[in-house]
Every structure is written in C-alpha cells, then in structure tokens.
Design a protein around this motif. Structure first.
Motif, mmCIF file in Angstrom:
data_model
loop_
_atom_site.group_PDB
_atom_site.id
_atom_site.type_symbol
_atom_site.label_atom_id
_atom_site.label_comp_id
_atom_site.label_asym_id
_atom_site.label_seq_id
_atom_site.Cartn_x
_atom_site.Cartn_y
_atom_site.Cartn_z
ATOM 1 N N SER A 13 0.819 -1.220 0.000
ATOM 2 C CA SER A 13 0.000 0.000 0.000
ATOM 3 C C SER A 13 0.848 1.264 0.000
ATOM 4 O O SER A 13 0.567 2.230 0.722
ATOM 5 C CB SER A 13 -0.951 0.002 1.212
ATOM 6 N N VAL A 14 1.894 1.249 -0.809
ATOM 7 C CA VAL A 14 2.739 2.434 -0.953
ATOM 8 C C VAL A 14 2.952 2.718 -2.440
ATOM 9 O O VAL A 14 2.776 1.841 -3.282
ATOM 10 C CB VAL A 14 4.112 2.251 -0.270
ATOM 11 N N GLU A 15 3.321 3.941 -2.734
ATOM 12 C CA GLU A 15 3.645 4.310 -4.106
ATOM 13 C C GLU A 15 5.151 4.176 -4.306
ATOM 14 O O GLU A 15 5.940 4.578 -3.457
ATOM 15 C CB GLU A 15 3.204 5.740 -4.396
ATOM 16 N N ALA A 16 5.521 3.588 -5.432
ATOM 17 C CA ALA A 16 6.939 3.434 -5.723
ATOM 18 C C ALA A 16 7.140 3.427 -7.230
ATOM 19 O O ALA A 16 6.358 2.828 -7.961
ATOM 20 C CB ALA A 16 7.468 2.142 -5.110
ATOM 21 N N LYS A 17 8.169 4.104 -7.684
ATOM 22 C CA LYS A 17 8.478 4.148 -9.112
ATOM 23 C C LYS A 17 9.503 3.064 -9.408
ATOM 24 O O LYS A 17 10.704 3.305 -9.517
ATOM 25 C CB LYS A 17 9.019 5.518 -9.484
ATOM 26 N N LEU A 18 9.009 1.851 -9.510
ATOM 27 C CA LEU A 18 9.879 0.706 -9.694
ATOM 28 C C LEU A 18 9.436 -0.114 -10.887
ATOM 29 O O LEU A 18 8.233 -0.276 -11.126
ATOM 30 C CB LEU A 18 9.869 -0.181 -8.446
ATOM 31 N N ASN A 19 10.401 -0.635 -11.631
ATOM 32 C CA ASN A 19 10.112 -1.524 -12.738
ATOM 33 C C ASN A 19 10.872 -2.827 -12.558
ATOM 34 O O ASN A 19 11.840 -2.892 -11.797
ATOM 35 C CB ASN A 19 10.522 -0.873 -14.074
ATOM 36 N N GLY A 20 10.413 -3.848 -13.247
ATOM 37 C CA GLY A 20 11.113 -5.119 -13.189
ATOM 38 C C GLY A 20 10.422 -6.123 -12.304
ATOM 39 O O GLY A 20 9.370 -5.854 -11.703
ATOM 40 N N ASP A 21 11.023 -7.299 -12.229
ATOM 41 C CA ASP A 21 10.457 -8.418 -11.476
ATOM 42 C C ASP A 21 11.480 -8.960 -10.487
ATOM 43 O O ASP A 21 12.689 -8.800 -10.668
ATOM 44 C CB ASP A 21 10.049 -9.551 -12.425
ATOM 45 N N ILE A 22 10.964 -9.606 -9.448
ATOM 46 C CA ILE A 22 11.847 -10.308 -8.511
ATOM 47 C C ILE A 22 11.447 -11.782 -8.506
ATOM 48 O O ILE A 22 10.286 -12.131 -8.758
ATOM 49 C CB ILE A 22 11.801 -9.708 -7.095
ATOM 50 N N ALA A 62 15.421 -4.716 -5.183
ATOM 51 C CA ALA A 62 14.675 -3.739 -4.387
ATOM 52 C C ALA A 62 14.792 -4.092 -2.912
ATOM 53 O O ALA A 62 15.169 -5.208 -2.552
ATOM 54 C CB ALA A 62 13.211 -3.685 -4.805
ATOM 55 N N VAL A 63 14.444 -3.117 -2.069
ATOM 56 C CA VAL A 63 14.507 -3.293 -0.617
ATOM 57 C C VAL A 63 13.235 -2.733 0.000
ATOM 58 O O VAL A 63 12.789 -1.638 -0.368
ATOM 59 C CB VAL A 63 15.739 -2.567 -0.032
ATOM 60 N N TYR A 68 15.447 4.814 5.979
ATOM 61 C CA TYR A 68 16.433 5.011 4.914
ATOM 62 C C TYR A 68 16.537 6.500 4.614
ATOM 63 O O TYR A 68 15.533 7.181 4.423
ATOM 64 C CB TYR A 68 16.017 4.246 3.655
ATOM 65 N N ASN A 69 17.765 7.008 4.557
ATOM 66 C CA ASN A 69 17.976 8.439 4.342
ATOM 67 C C ASN A 69 18.490 8.769 2.946
ATOM 68 O O ASN A 69 18.706 9.939 2.634
ATOM 69 C CB ASN A 69 18.971 8.978 5.378
ATOM 70 N N GLY A 70 18.683 7.766 2.118
ATOM 71 C CA GLY A 70 19.199 7.997 0.786
ATOM 72 C C GLY A 70 18.107 8.275 -0.228
ATOM 73 O O GLY A 70 16.951 8.543 0.125
ATOM 74 N N GLU A 71 18.466 8.164 -1.511
ATOM 75 C CA GLU A 71 17.524 8.470 -2.579
ATOM 76 C C GLU A 71 17.460 7.355 -3.623
ATOM 77 O O GLU A 71 17.053 7.597 -4.756
ATOM 78 C CB GLU A 71 17.929 9.787 -3.257
ATOM 79 N N ASP A 72 17.853 6.170 -3.273
ATOM 80 C CA ASP A 72 17.835 5.051 -4.217
ATOM 81 C C ASP A 72 16.396 4.654 -4.531
ATOM 82 O O ASP A 72 15.602 4.398 -3.620
ATOM 83 C CB ASP A 72 18.587 3.854 -3.621
ATOM 84 N N GLU A 73 16.043 4.620 -5.807
ATOM 85 C CA GLU A 73 14.667 4.309 -6.209
ATOM 86 C C GLU A 73 14.298 2.860 -5.955
ATOM 87 O O GLU A 73 13.119 2.490 -6.046
ATOM 88 C CB GLU A 73 14.466 4.641 -7.690
ATOM 89 N N ARG A 74 15.266 2.051 -5.616
ATOM 90 C CA ARG A 74 14.981 0.644 -5.328
ATOM 91 C C ARG A 74 14.409 0.433 -3.926
ATOM 92 O O ARG A 74 14.011 -0.677 -3.572
ATOM 93 C CB ARG A 74 16.263 -0.188 -5.482
#
Length: 230
Positions: A13-22, A62-63, A68-74
């Motif tokens: 239930s969050v928004e994330a700009k992520l592509n791909g599969d795990i 992805a994680v 988290y204080n960084g800006e990694d889109e993963r």
C-alpha cells in the motif's frame, strides 16, 4: 514464480516508481542477488535497516525497509517491515486457487502437520511447512515456496502471544483450520489456558465464514468451544 515490483508496492500500500520483477524474497542480507527483494526485518538482536546500504551495493533488485535516508529508487519505505512481509505473502498466496489447510496447537503441531500432509498428498501435490517455520517470518517464507505445480498447502502456525496467529491466518486465508490441543506452552505470556485458547482461536480471523474448523473433542477446553462466540 515471479512478482513485479509494482505488485510488491501495491501489496504494501505504498507508491513506488519501480520496474522489473523479482524471483526471490530474502530477510538475510547475506543471501542477495540481482533478482532479490530484501525485507529489512527488526528483531531482538538485529535491525535489518542497518544493512540496507550493503544490500543495495550487492545489487538487490529492491529493498523494503522502515528507515532510509538515501535516494535510491529501489527502496520501498513502509512503517512496519514485519507487517509488509505478511502483506506480500498474502498477495503472493492469492495467486493460487488451491485449498489451504492451517493448523495450530500447544504441542504436536509438527506431528499433526505430517499426518495431514500424508493424507492430502495422496491425491494432491502438496506444499507443507518445512521444519519449524511456523512464526510470522516462517509462514511467509513457506508461502513464497508455492509454485505452479502445487495443488494444496498445509501451513503450520505457532505463537507465543496474542495477535500472532491472527496476523498469520489473515495472510494465509485458509480454507480449513485445525486446532489439535490446548496445553500450557507460553502460559507466561497468555496468563492462563483460557488465554491460550483465545489466542489459538485467532485462526478463525482468516477463515472464511462457513469454512470447516476441526477441534480435538478430547481436549477439555476445545470441547467447550462454540465458534459463534468468537
């Protein structure tokens, strides 16, 4: 079976700009590859959030973490990673239109699981809980072992306090449930055998209305249960 990162975000239930599969979900920062989603759980002796940077450097797809204080889109930020793990497990479980049997009990869960599995597997390709993976981490890990060829699943649930089985059964959404007995295990947390009974009956929270609940009628407390009271 694969999951898309969009599905993972939706499950949480969050928004994330992520592509791909795990293709793998891990809670162990040492078990990471480019196809892995790492879920940063917080335990008594560790905090998975402390390993996020390390996991990202190893190439994790992805994680899911809560700090988290960084800006990694993963990175998918959530309030509670344990809750997120159960939500992802439930989302994955919903891909399988097969019967799920959940069982719990103060003692003898593993033996009961083995007996149920031996019967169900006579007709169906059946997944069962491995070893003692019956807690809020183990149950999701078991669900993630589901593959296309499975035709049924037998899921064991243990607990040491209130609300644990409730959370697990809501993730599993079983079609039938079994409570083998009510003993004295974890009575220090639950106060009394009646408290243990109440905690075990939380298995009803994920059981559809009208679905069968099997109780051991030889057990003094289970023999008194009327499910319309719960």
């Amino acid at each position: 079976m694969k999951l898309s990162l969009k599905e993972i975000a939706d499950f949480c239930s969050v928004e994330a700009k992520l592509n791909g599969d795990i293709y793998k979900i891990s809670t162990d920062s040492r078990d990471i590859d480019e196809n892995t989603l790492f879920v940063a759980l917080i335990g008594e002796r560790f905090d998975g959030n402390d390993f996020v940077e390390d996991v990202l450097s190893k190439g994790a797809k992805a994680v899911v973490c809560s700090r988290y204080n960084g800006e990694d889109e993963r990175v998918i930020l959530v309030k509670d990673t344990g809750e997120a793990l159960l939500k992802i497990a439930n989302g994955y479980r919903k891909k399988f239109n097969i019967p799920f049997i959940a069982l719990t009990g103060s003692v003898g869960k593993t033996t009961s699981k083995g007996m149920i599995y031996s019967v169900v597997s006579q007709k169906f390709n059946t997944l069962r809980t491995a070893g003692n993976l019956n807690n809020e981490i183990g149950v999701p890990k078991t669900l993630f072992c589901l593959e296309e060829e499975h035709q049924a699943a037998v899921i064991e649930m243990g607990m040491s306090d209130f609300n644990e089985i409730s959370r697990m059964t809501k993730a599993v959404k079983p079609d039938a449930a079994i409570i083998s007995n009510i003993g004295v295990s974890h009575i220090e947390n639950l106060g009394s055998r009646e408290g243990i009974l109440k905690a075990k009956l939380e298995i009803l929270h994920g059981l559809p209305k009208g679905a069968p609940l099997f109780l051991n009628g030889d057990n003094d407390l289970l023999s008194t249960v009327k499910t319309d009271e719960y």
